[in-house]
Design a protein around this motif. Structure first.
Motif, mmCIF file in Angstrom:
data_model
loop_
_atom_site.group_PDB
_atom_site.id
_atom_site.type_symbol
_atom_site.label_atom_id
_atom_site.label_comp_id
_atom_site.label_asym_id
_atom_site.label_seq_id
_atom_site.Cartn_x
_atom_site.Cartn_y
_atom_site.Cartn_z
ATOM 1 N N LEU A 1 0.830 -1.200 0.000
ATOM 2 C CA LEU A 1 0.000 0.000 0.000
ATOM 3 C C LEU A 1 0.866 1.253 0.000
ATOM 4 C CD1 LEU A 1 -2.914 1.005 0.089
ATOM 5 C CD2 LEU A 1 -2.725 1.031 2.567
ATOM 6 N N SER A 2 1.925 1.238 0.774
ATOM 7 C CA SER A 2 2.839 2.380 0.795
ATOM 8 C C SER A 2 3.510 2.566 -0.563
ATOM 9 C CB SER A 2 3.909 2.185 1.867
ATOM 10 O OG SER A 2 3.327 2.115 3.139
ATOM 11 N N ALA A 3 3.859 1.479 -1.221
ATOM 12 C CA ALA A 3 4.478 1.568 -2.546
ATOM 13 C C ALA A 3 3.508 2.157 -3.566
ATOM 14 C CB ALA A 3 4.965 0.197 -3.002
ATOM 15 N N ILE A 4 2.247 1.754 -3.499
ATOM 16 C CA ILE A 4 1.244 2.284 -4.428
ATOM 17 C C ILE A 4 1.032 3.772 -4.193
ATOM 18 C CG2 ILE A 4 -1.222 2.238 -4.994
ATOM 19 C CD1 ILE A 4 -1.070 -0.802 -4.692
ATOM 20 N N PHE A 5 0.925 4.185 -2.932
ATOM 21 C CA PHE A 5 0.759 5.612 -2.642
ATOM 22 C C PHE A 5 1.995 6.406 -3.029
ATOM 23 C CE2 PHE A 5 -2.695 4.701 0.649
ATOM 24 C CZ PHE A 5 -3.686 5.061 -0.239
ATOM 25 N N LEU A 6 3.166 5.813 -2.903
ATOM 26 C CA LEU A 6 4.399 6.473 -3.320
ATOM 27 C C LEU A 6 4.414 6.676 -4.837
ATOM 28 C CD1 LEU A 6 7.125 7.566 -2.307
ATOM 29 C CD2 LEU A 6 8.064 5.322 -2.814
ATOM 30 N N LEU A 7 3.929 5.686 -5.587
ATOM 31 C CA LEU A 7 3.850 5.831 -7.042
ATOM 32 C C LEU A 7 2.855 6.925 -7.445
ATOM 33 C CD1 LEU A 7 3.987 2.114 -8.193
ATOM 34 C CD2 LEU A 7 5.743 3.867 -8.473
ATOM 35 N N TYR A 8 1.718 7.001 -6.751
ATOM 36 C CA TYR A 8 0.768 8.074 -7.026
ATOM 37 C C TYR A 8 1.378 9.435 -6.700
ATOM 38 C CZ TYR A 8 -3.236 5.007 -7.810
ATOM 39 O OH TYR A 8 -4.106 4.081 -8.319
ATOM 40 N N ALA A 9 2.066 9.522 -5.576
ATOM 41 C CA ALA A 9 2.706 10.781 -5.192
ATOM 42 C C ALA A 9 3.768 11.180 -6.210
ATOM 43 C CB ALA A 9 3.321 10.665 -3.800
#
Length: 103
Positions: A7-15
């Motif tokens: 989940l953190s990786a996905i949010f990092l990609l969105y950011a």
């Protein structure tokens, strides 16, 4: 299913996508291109914020789909068009600094 790390990786990609959109908007000299890039990046950020906030219970749920994760035709096509426009604006901004202006 992905856990906290996924989940953190996905949010990092969105950011990262939103940050690159803002950076492209600030780099382009054309006022319309600047507004377009910042607006498209803001749309992407708003979609992620609303869906993530709805899932975590911070704000009420809406009918919006999470960009690139939801199955569906129009939402996915629209998000890919947004990314394509941001890439084109970023390329145009890079061409202004290289001296190879592309029209």
């Amino acid at each position: 299913e992905l856990g906290l790390v996924g989940l953190s990786a996905i949010f990092l990609l969105y950011a990262l996508l939103v940050e690159r959109g803002y950076r492209a908007g600030l780099a382009v000299r054309d006022p319309f291109g600047r507004l377009l890039a910042i607006g498209l990046a803001s749309i992407m950020a708003l979609q992620v914020f609303v869906i993530a906030g709805g899932v975590t219970g911070l704000i009420p749920l809406t009918g919006m789909a999470m960009p690139f994760l939801a199955q569906g035709g129009s939402s996915v096509v629209t998000n890919w068009i947004i990314v394509a426009l941001l890439i084109r604006i970023s390329d145009s901004a890079r061409g202004q600094y290289d001296g190879t202006e592309t029209s």
